[in-house]
Design an enzyme around this catalytic site. Structure first.
Site, PDB file in Angstrom:
ATOM      1  N   GLN A 173      -1.568 -25.108 -13.874  1.00  0.00           N
ATOM      2  CA  GLN A 173      -2.838 -24.690 -14.504  1.00  0.00           C
ATOM      3  C   GLN A 173      -3.018 -23.174 -14.368  1.00  0.00           C
ATOM      4  O   GLN A 173      -3.450 -22.505 -15.296  1.00  0.00           O
ATOM      5  CB  GLN A 173      -4.031 -25.420 -13.860  1.00  0.00           C
ATOM      6  CG  GLN A 173      -3.973 -26.935 -13.966  1.00  0.00           C
ATOM      7  CD  GLN A 173      -4.125 -27.461 -15.394  1.00  0.00           C
ATOM      8  OE1 GLN A 173      -4.560 -26.752 -16.299  1.00  0.00           O
ATOM      9  NE2 GLN A 173      -3.730 -28.702 -15.612  1.00  0.00           N
ATOM     10  N   CYS A 184      -5.016 -37.710 -12.579  1.00  0.00           N
ATOM     11  CA  CYS A 184      -3.913 -37.668 -11.594  1.00  0.00           C
ATOM     12  C   CYS A 184      -4.359 -36.931 -10.330  1.00  0.00           C
ATOM     13  O   CYS A 184      -3.572 -36.171  -9.744  1.00  0.00           O
ATOM     14  CB  CYS A 184      -2.665 -37.016 -12.171  1.00  0.00           C
ATOM     15  SG  CYS A 184      -1.993 -37.864 -13.590  1.00  0.00           S
TER      16      CYS A 184
HETATM   17  N1  C6P Z   1      -1.710 -32.177 -15.139  1.00  0.00           N
HETATM   18  C1  C6P Z   1      -3.545 -32.954 -16.509  1.00  0.00           C
HETATM   19  O1  C6P Z   1      -4.021 -33.512 -17.501  1.00  0.00           O
HETATM   20  P1  C6P Z   1       3.807 -31.977 -15.194  1.00  0.00           P
HETATM   21  O2  C6P Z   1       3.275 -33.313 -15.646  1.00  0.00           O
HETATM   22  O3  C6P Z   1       4.994 -32.101 -14.285  1.00  0.00           O
HETATM   23  O4  C6P Z   1       4.007 -31.022 -16.326  1.00  0.00           O
HETATM   24  O5  C6P Z   1       2.611 -31.299 -14.348  1.00  0.00           O
HETATM   25  C2  C6P Z   1       2.076 -31.941 -13.217  1.00  0.00           C
HETATM   26  C3  C6P Z   1       0.871 -31.213 -12.718  1.00  0.00           C
HETATM   27  C4  C6P Z   1       0.925 -30.602 -11.493  1.00  0.00           C
HETATM   28  N2  C6P Z   1      -0.116 -29.876 -11.031  1.00  0.00           N
HETATM   29  C5  C6P Z   1      -1.248 -29.724 -11.726  1.00  0.00           C
HETATM   30  C6  C6P Z   1      -2.357 -28.894 -11.170  1.00  0.00           C
HETATM   31  C7  C6P Z   1      -1.366 -30.325 -12.981  1.00  0.00           C
HETATM   32  O6  C6P Z   1      -2.495 -30.175 -13.664  1.00  0.00           O
HETATM   33  C8  C6P Z   1      -0.294 -31.112 -13.479  1.00  0.00           C
HETATM   34  C9  C6P Z   1      -0.419 -31.851 -14.781  1.00  0.00           C
HETATM   35  C10 C6P Z   1      -2.042 -32.848 -16.375  1.00  0.00           C
HETATM   36  O7  C6P Z   1      -4.262 -32.473 -15.635  1.00  0.00           O
HETATM   37  C11 C6P Z   1      -1.379 -34.168 -16.528  1.00  0.00           C
HETATM   38  S1  C6P Z   1      -1.815 -35.308 -15.264  1.00  0.00           S
END
Ligand code: C6P
Length: 422
Positions: free
Chosen positions: A210, A380
């Site tokens: 983020q 998540c």
């Molecule tokens: N958050 C959200 O809707 P990936 O899926 O590997 O690209 O990223 C994982 C991840 C790790 N840390 C943070 C702070 C995140 O926000 C995310 C992914 C998405 O908030 C999908 S759950």
């Protein structure tokens, strides 16, 4: 159409024209995309970079002695250099291409945590974490006998240097912390946290998807040892991301995966491996994705991360005021205090809220009917939901192409939701 831009100099119309999907509709209404925390939209330059590889190059990297393979390798290396520049890493070897932030976290957890932690050691983290920066550490703790400790949060879900200090002891070997909460947009004081970690002989892993997509990040001035991020949240393709790691730490770690393209010599009983970053990149990588990733960071740099962060700050302030005025709305996190964040830190462009007793998924369904895409649920981040005392929230998350009109459409759709459920 000229939009009410938050600042007169920000080229919002030009930016919007660069994202083909913004000319489309959802449920028959012009698309308002406010789910950038989940994944971002893609500009034409990123689509073109992938398309160019797929239509014109198509060859694998590092393997062929022919022109197409050489061109693929050169472009792959250029993308790594672009990503390195974007976060100001010291050298290209400190940027490992991965499937995304989740894989990056696991590489650190298994390659560093499983190798170097032992019973009695402590891992300090927070309840703000996305599962990707918590579950790998739970697994490492279970396997090594290390203990997890949590930095206490204040009622708005913030940490302070003092609260970090209170959780860090001489047994702390690693601090795993988000750069920006995907639930509230809160950004912890990373530089101070890194200083506390280092003073106590610990390393710091920043979960950055983020943060890196919305704010300028300089890994050297932040002092972070590891940084994880994903291309798809920063205008790039899905299925590709990066792990930044300090060279000496990466060199000491074991890879998560073993196989082709990472080796120097292989005998029947054993093998020796290349240096960083190659030893972490076995197998044929997502080449079109990496080239798209390179195009994405170059695109973001051409606009300027400061300009993007300023734009989102203005959108967030407007959204917090307008959404906060809708009857029955509860805002969560620092924006519950209407943008007045502790420690001089502004939250990033995320607004989490609930609308009275209406379930977040029901709110999301009415918004969908109005052409407004948001995320609903626990994002998540179940420990964060437990901290907030709710099963889920509605989350509107902003990016470089969003406008004040998008927020007006969100607010109108929230009023419609109230009518539907009255
Ligand atoms: N958050 C959200 O809707 P990936 O899926 O590997 O690209 O990223 C994982 C991840 C790790 N840390 C943070 C702070 C995140 O926000 C995310 C992914 C998405 O908030 C999908 S759950």
């Amino acid at each position: 159409m000229t939009r009410r831009s938050v600042t007169r100099t920000y080229p919002i119309d030009r930016i919007r024209a660069e994202f083909p999907i913004l000319g489309t509709t959802m449920r028959g209404k012009p698309l308002v995309y406010l789910d950038n925390g989940a994944t971002s939209l893609k500009p034409q330059v990123v689509i073109d970079a992938e398309l160019d590889y797929l239509t014109r190059i198509s060859a694998s990297i590092h393997r062929g002695v022919y022109q197409l393979s050489e061109e693929a390798t050169v472009k792959f290396d250029e993308a790594r250099a672009s990503v390195r520049q974007f976060i100001n890493a010291g050298d290209d070897g400190e940027v490992v291409f991965t499937k995304g932030a989740t894989e990056s976290s696991n590489i650190v957890a298994f390659g560093w945590g499983r190798k170097f932690l032992k019973a009695g050691d402590e891992i300090v983290t927070t309840e703000l974490e996305h599962h990707a920066n918590l579950i790998p550490w739970q697994q490492v703790a279970a396997a090594t006998g290390a203990k997890l400790r949590f930095v206490p949060l204040d009622p708005a879900g913030r940490v302070s240097p003092e609260s970090v200090q209170s959780a860090v002891t001489e047994r702390t070997r690693l601090v795993a912390i988000t750069g920006m909460s995907n639930v509230t947009g809160y950004m912890p004081p990373l530089r101070e946290t890194a200083e506390i970690a280092h003073r106590n002989g610990a390393v710091i892993v920043v979960d950055g998807p983020q943060l890196v997509s919305h704010h300028p990040v300089d890994v050297q001035s932040l002092g972070c040892d590891f940084l994880t991020f994903s291309a798809h949240k920063m205008c790039g393709p899905t299925g590709v991301g990066a792990l930044y790691g300090r060279r000496d730490l990466l060199e000491a770690m074991d890879p998560l995966l073993y196989g082709g393209d990472m080796i120097v010599r292989v005998g029947k009983e054993s093998a020796t491996f290349k240096g960083v970053p190659d030893k972490f990149e076995t197998g044929t990588p997502n080449i079109s994705g990496v080239l798209g990733f390179g195009a994405a960071v170059n695109y973001l740099r051409s606009i300027g991360m400061e300009a993007i962060a300023d734009h989102e700050r203005e959108l967030l302030a407007y959204a917090a005021r307008r959404v906060g005025e809708v009857p029955g709305v509860t805002l969560y996190g620092p924006m519950a205090e209407r943008g007045v964040a502790a420690g001089g830190v502004d939250p990033g462009g995320i607004l989490s809220f609930n609308l009275g007793e209406i379930h977040p998924h029901d709110v999301g369904a009415v918004l969908d009917g109005e052409g407004v895409a948001v995320r609903t649920g626990f994002h998540c981040a179940q420990p964060m939901m437990q901290f907030l005392g709710v099963p889920g929230t509605v989350r509107a998350s902003f990016y470089l192409y969003n406008t004040l009109e998008d927020i007006d459409r969100l607010v109108n759709a929230l009023h419609k939701t109230l009518e539907v459920f009255s």
